[in-house]
Design a protein around this motif. Structure first.
Motif, mmCIF file in Angstrom:
data_model
loop_
_atom_site.group_PDB
_atom_site.id
_atom_site.type_symbol
_atom_site.label_atom_id
_atom_site.label_comp_id
_atom_site.label_asym_id
_atom_site.label_seq_id
_atom_site.Cartn_x
_atom_site.Cartn_y
_atom_site.Cartn_z
ATOM 1 N N PHE A 9 -18.703 -2.310 -3.084
ATOM 2 C CA PHE A 9 -18.549 -0.933 -3.551
ATOM 3 C C PHE A 9 -18.368 0.028 -2.377
ATOM 4 O O PHE A 9 -17.495 0.904 -2.402
ATOM 5 N N ILE A 10 -19.182 -0.147 -1.340
ATOM 6 C CA ILE A 10 -19.077 0.715 -0.156
ATOM 7 C C ILE A 10 -17.726 0.520 0.527
ATOM 8 O O ILE A 10 -17.066 1.489 0.929
ATOM 9 N N ALA A 11 -17.296 -0.744 0.634
ATOM 10 C CA ALA A 11 -16.008 -1.041 1.272
ATOM 11 C C ALA A 11 -14.848 -0.461 0.465
ATOM 12 O O ALA A 11 -13.905 0.112 1.038
ATOM 13 N N ALA A 12 -14.916 -0.597 -0.866
ATOM 14 C CA ALA A 12 -13.853 -0.073 -1.728
ATOM 15 C C ALA A 12 -13.783 1.446 -1.649
ATOM 16 O O ALA A 12 -12.692 2.036 -1.612
ATOM 17 N N THR A 13 -14.946 2.094 -1.620
ATOM 18 C CA THR A 13 -14.987 3.556 -1.523
ATOM 19 C C THR A 13 -14.427 4.029 -0.184
ATOM 20 O O THR A 13 -13.645 4.989 -0.123
ATOM 21 N N ALA A 14 -14.822 3.339 0.889
ATOM 22 C CA ALA A 14 -14.327 3.697 2.222
ATOM 23 C C ALA A 14 -12.816 3.502 2.311
ATOM 24 O O ALA A 14 -12.094 4.342 2.871
ATOM 25 N N PHE A 15 -12.329 2.402 1.735
ATOM 26 C CA PHE A 15 -10.889 2.128 1.749
ATOM 27 C C PHE A 15 -10.125 3.189 0.966
ATOM 28 O O PHE A 15 -9.039 3.627 1.384
ATOM 29 N N LEU A 16 -10.686 3.622 -0.171
ATOM 30 C CA LEU A 16 -10.024 4.639 -0.990
ATOM 31 C C LEU A 16 -9.855 5.939 -0.215
ATOM 32 O O LEU A 16 -8.753 6.504 -0.155
ATOM 33 N N PHE A 17 -10.936 6.409 0.399
ATOM 34 C CA PHE A 17 -10.865 7.677 1.132
ATOM 35 C C PHE A 17 -9.987 7.560 2.384
ATOM 36 O O PHE A 17 -9.262 8.497 2.734
ATOM 37 N N LEU A 18 -10.043 6.405 3.050
ATOM 38 C CA LEU A 18 -9.211 6.208 4.234
ATOM 39 C C LEU A 18 -7.730 6.199 3.867
ATOM 40 O O LEU A 18 -6.900 6.835 4.540
ATOM 41 N N SER A 19 -7.404 5.488 2.789
ATOM 42 C CA SER A 19 -6.002 5.425 2.364
ATOM 43 C C SER A 19 -5.510 6.785 1.890
ATOM 44 O O SER A 19 -4.359 7.161 2.127
ATOM 45 N N LEU A 20 -6.379 7.548 1.220
ATOM 46 C CA LEU A 20 -5.996 8.897 0.796
ATOM 47 C C LEU A 20 -5.692 9.776 2.007
ATOM 48 O O LEU A 20 -4.735 10.565 1.997
ATOM 49 N N PHE A 21 -6.498 9.629 3.048
ATOM 50 C CA PHE A 21 -6.283 10.405 4.271
ATOM 51 C C PHE A 21 -4.954 10.022 4.920
ATOM 52 O O PHE A 21 -4.165 10.891 5.327
ATOM 53 N N VAL A 22 -4.687 8.708 4.992
ATOM 54 C CA VAL A 22 -3.455 8.225 5.627
ATOM 55 C C VAL A 22 -2.229 8.653 4.828
ATOM 56 O O VAL A 22 -1.250 9.178 5.391
ATOM 57 N N PHE A 23 -2.287 8.455 3.504
ATOM 58 C CA PHE A 23 -1.134 8.807 2.673
ATOM 59 C C PHE A 23 -0.900 10.317 2.644
ATOM 60 O O PHE A 23 0.245 10.774 2.557
ATOM 61 N N SER A 24 -1.987 11.088 2.719
ATOM 62 C CA SER A 24 -1.837 12.547 2.767
ATOM 63 C C SER A 24 -1.129 12.967 4.056
ATOM 64 O O SER A 24 -0.269 13.862 4.053
ATOM 65 N N ALA A 25 -1.491 12.302 5.161
ATOM 66 C CA ALA A 25 -0.847 12.604 6.447
ATOM 67 C C ALA A 25 0.632 12.234 6.409
ATOM 68 O O ALA A 25 1.492 12.984 6.903
ATOM 69 N N LEU A 26 0.937 11.080 5.819
ATOM 70 C CA LEU A 26 2.337 10.654 5.707
ATOM 71 C C LEU A 26 3.127 11.599 4.811
ATOM 72 O O LEU A 26 4.298 11.898 5.072
ATOM 73 N N PHE A 27 2.469 12.085 3.754
ATOM 74 C CA PHE A 27 3.141 13.019 2.848
ATOM 75 C C PHE A 27 3.402 14.350 3.536
ATOM 76 O O PHE A 27 4.480 14.947 3.395
ATOM 77 N N ASP A 28 2.412 14.819 4.308
ATOM 78 C CA ASP A 28 2.574 16.087 5.027
ATOM 79 C C ASP A 28 3.686 15.993 6.071
ATOM 80 O O ASP A 28 4.380 16.987 6.348
ATOM 81 N N ASP A 29 3.839 14.809 6.674
ATOM 82 C CA ASP A 29 4.891 14.613 7.685
ATOM 83 C C ASP A 29 6.232 14.245 7.048
ATOM 84 O O ASP A 29 7.185 13.901 7.762
ATOM 85 N N ARG A 30 6.286 14.289 5.721
ATOM 86 C CA ARG A 30 7.502 13.986 4.957
ATOM 87 C C ARG A 30 7.985 12.550 5.159
ATOM 88 O O ARG A 30 9.152 12.234 4.942
ATOM 89 N N ILE A 31 7.084 11.681 5.597
ATOM 90 C CA ILE A 31 7.431 10.262 5.719
ATOM 91 C C ILE A 31 7.353 9.597 4.345
ATOM 92 O O ILE A 31 8.098 8.668 4.042
ATOM 93 N N LEU A 32 6.441 10.119 3.525
ATOM 94 C CA LEU A 32 6.233 9.586 2.176
ATOM 95 C C LEU A 32 6.662 10.639 1.161
ATOM 96 O O LEU A 32 6.281 11.806 1.268
ATOM 97 N N SER A 33 7.482 10.228 0.200
ATOM 98 C CA SER A 33 7.962 11.175 -0.808
ATOM 99 C C SER A 33 6.845 11.530 -1.783
ATOM 100 O O SER A 33 5.839 10.823 -1.887
ATOM 101 N N LYS A 34 7.066 12.628 -2.502
ATOM 102 C CA LYS A 34 6.065 13.081 -3.468
ATOM 103 C C LYS A 34 5.851 12.047 -4.566
ATOM 104 O O LYS A 34 4.722 11.784 -4.985
ATOM 105 N N ALA A 35 6.950 11.436 -5.024
ATOM 106 C CA ALA A 35 6.859 10.435 -6.090
ATOM 107 C C ALA A 35 6.071 9.213 -5.626
ATOM 108 O O ALA A 35 5.219 8.685 -6.346
ATOM 109 N N SER A 36 6.337 8.763 -4.397
ATOM 110 C CA SER A 36 5.631 7.600 -3.852
ATOM 111 C C SER A 36 4.154 7.917 -3.638
ATOM 112 O O SER A 36 3.281 7.084 -3.904
ATOM 113 N N PHE A 37 3.892 9.127 -3.148
ATOM 114 C CA PHE A 37 2.509 9.543 -2.912
ATOM 115 C C PHE A 37 1.728 9.577 -4.227
ATOM 116 O O PHE A 37 0.604 9.075 -4.319
#
Length: 209
Positions: A9-37
């Motif tokens: 549970f702790i690992a899954a929660t940590a992975f969720l927040f980490l991936s959200l942070f990474v994908f948010s950064a990619l979205f802000d840098d326009r590397i990831l499209s809105k639909a993909s995000f």
């Protein structure tokens, strides 16, 4: 929740927040499209919620099985946790597990178990604090519960609108009772009262004059 589930549970929660942070950064840098995000975020949240539901179902199933084992061990048909008021060698206000069965009523607190044989029980009643205070040492009009040994301090501590479960019994030729607070126990006390009345064999069903 066991140790393994806690780690996952702790690992899954940590992975969720980490991936959200990474994908948010990619979205802000326009590397990831809105639909993909949006799609990635939706999938991750659904997987996470699915895992939470799985853990909850597993936890409640384990709790239910443990409860059934305890009831079987005590020969009980009903059980609930009530607050002790008077009558047991246990401190007032302490939660006590109550196991009710055809042969006995068991009161359990931690490793301490106290039982009363059904053959010794003379009455099981639900009564309000107001009724107890108004009658005090006189007992009920029906005579089914006896409160002669209750101290003034205990009587004064009873809430007028609270319903109490009073189990009257005889021991060593003396009338005794156990009183419990029924708050947060649902309909448990009423079911006990109804079941005892239904199966009570202490009073004859017919009287010849």
């Amino acid at each position: 929740m066991n140790k393994k589930d806690k780690i996952i549970f702790i690992a899954a929660t940590a992975f969720l927040f980490l991936s959200l942070f990474v994908f948010s950064a990619l979205f802000d840098d326009r590397i990831l499209s809105k639909a993909s995000f949006t799609a990635t975020l939706t999938i991750e949240l659904l997987l996470y919620l699915g895992y939470i539901i799985y853990l909850l179902r597993k936890h409640f199933s384990a709790g239910k099985r443990a409860k059934e084992r305890r009831m079987l061990r005590h020969g009980a048909t009903m059980t609930a946790t009530l607050k002790h008021i008077e009558g047991l060698p246990i401190a007032q206000g302490v939660p006590v597990e109550v196991y009710y069965g055809p042969e006995k009523v068991v009161f359990k607190k931690d490793k301490q178990e106290i039982s009363i044989a059904r053959s010794k029980i003379t009455g099981i009643d639900c009564v309000t604090g107001k009724d107890i205070k108004s009658r005090q040492l006189a007992g009920a009009a029906t005579g089914k519960y006896l409160l002669g040994g209750m101290t003034g301090a205990v009587i004064g501590s009873l809430a007028a609108t609270t319903t109490y479960l009073v189990i009257s019994y005889t021991s060593d030729g003396r009338d005794k009772y156990v009183m419990l607070d029924t708050a947060a126990s649902g309909t448990f006390a009423l079911k006990l009262q109804k079941d005892f009345k239904k199966h009570d064999t202490s009073a004859p069903s017919s009287i010849e004059l």
